[in-house]
Design an enzyme around this catalytic site. Structure first.
Site, mmCIF file in Angstrom:
data_model
loop_
_atom_site.group_PDB
_atom_site.id
_atom_site.type_symbol
_atom_site.label_atom_id
_atom_site.label_comp_id
_atom_site.label_asym_id
_atom_site.label_seq_id
_atom_site.Cartn_x
_atom_site.Cartn_y
_atom_site.Cartn_z
ATOM 1 N N ARG A 152 14.020 -2.422 -6.112
ATOM 2 C CA ARG A 152 12.559 -2.508 -6.557
ATOM 3 C C ARG A 152 12.984 -2.684 -7.944
ATOM 4 N NH1 ARG A 152 8.740 -0.731 -3.142
ATOM 5 N NH2 ARG A 152 7.536 -1.959 -4.249
ATOM 6 N N HIS A 178 -5.292 -14.416 8.819
ATOM 7 C CA HIS A 178 -4.202 -13.738 9.126
ATOM 8 C C HIS A 178 -4.338 -12.714 10.185
ATOM 9 C CE1 HIS A 178 -1.571 -16.348 6.764
ATOM 10 N NE2 HIS A 178 -2.322 -16.453 6.016
ATOM 11 N N PRO A 192 0.971 -1.271 -0.059
ATOM 12 C CA PRO A 192 -0.149 -0.001 -0.007
ATOM 13 C C PRO A 192 0.927 1.213 -0.065
ATOM 14 C CG PRO A 192 -0.687 -1.531 1.862
ATOM 15 C CD PRO A 192 0.708 -2.083 1.260
#
Ligand code: ZN
Length: 290
Positions: free
Chosen positions: A280, A111, A2
């Protein structure tokens, strides 16, 4: 993971259903309890499980705000203000439900790691599939220095000047621009998705050194990042990976992305390339971005 728009979406959906309510008690999952017992910092950080449970009981939630990719629960107990700071990590999600069975998606229900039982009944639930998220209870931002080191909010007046000044420092001038704009000390809340999109819109190669981009182009790039973030907030964020707002909904920004995760450039049709920058994957069009 997010990013700012997704966190903003969580705050906007969570605030109206949690502010004004009081936490009666807290349950922490066995997974987190046993990790913490052997000295591992798992989700509930900077405090023992026992202390977290006793500190949070009786806490009233006054308001929620977002700071970069953090959610701030402004809480108080016995008129003493505290801040419960939540970072969603890769797969963190909040739910406000009557029972855990009301969490529709199996993997989120399986979870659940922190359950706040509210004084008025009902549950405020933190679920995290990969457990990279964190919850910290502090008296103020100054109790956890990384919160003070974050760049100004990208929509604030000082954010552009801060970005330009940081780009000129020796530390950042030689770094790839993609790494610089994804650094939370330089710009708050611009992660891989939105950095990829903004650089593509600006036709800037992700590996170009920050110092080799003119001030005018940098100003334009900054404004593009802000535009992309705002567009995504309006679209409810991107539902790439495991982002959900508290109603279990994902946004629609992923349908508007032009470069992130693409095989071909939508503008010229060239096959996209990717390279690793700051660990990344960076996707770009070798023909449009220089
Ligand atoms: Zn292209």
């Amino acid at each position: 993971m997010p990013e700012l728009p997704e966190v903003e979406g969580v705050v906007r959906s969570l605030a109206p259903v949690s502010a004004g309510r009081t936490i009666h008690s807290v349950k922490i999952s066995e997974t987190v309890l046993s990790a913490k017992q052997i000295g591992k910092e798992a989700i509930v950080k900077g405090i023992t499980s026992e202390d977290f449970i006793s500190e949070m009981a009786g806490m009233k939630i006054l308001a929620l705000t977002r700071r970069s990719k953090y959610i701030y629960f402004h809480v108080e107990r016995d008129e003493e203000p505290y801040l419960l700071v939540s970072h969603l990590g890769m797969t963190g999600a909040w739910f406000v439900v009557d029972t855990l069975d009301d969490i529709k998606e199996d993997r989120f229900r399986r979870h659940v790691h922190v359950t706040f039982e509210m004084a008025d009944g009902g549950l405020l639930v933190y679920s995290d599939i990969r457990r990279f998220g964190e919850l910290r209870l502090v008296r103020a931002e100054s109790d956890y220095p990384p919160l003070l080191e974050m760049a100004p909010e990208p929509f604030s007046d000082e954010a552009l000047q801060h970005f330009l000044a940081m780009c000129e420092t020796p530390k950042y001038a030689r770094k790839p621009i993609k790494e610089v704009i994804m650094d939370g000390h330089v710009i708050s809340g611009c992660g891989n998705i939105y950095a990829t999109e903004a650089l593509y819109k600006m036709k800037i190669h992700p590996n170009r050194s920050a110092g080799r981009i003119s001030k005018e182009r940098k100003i334009e790039l900054f404004r593009t990042i802000v535009d992309v973030l705002q567009e995504s907030i309006r679209a409810g964020g991107s539902s790439i990976s495991d982002y959900r707002n508290i109603n279990g909904e994902a946004g629609t920004m992923q349908e508007r992305l032009k470069m992130y995760g693409k095989k071909f450039c939508p503008e010229c049709g060239t096959g996209t390339k990717s390279l690793k920058i700051a660990g990344r994957t960076s996707v770009y069009c070798p023909s449009c971005q220089h």
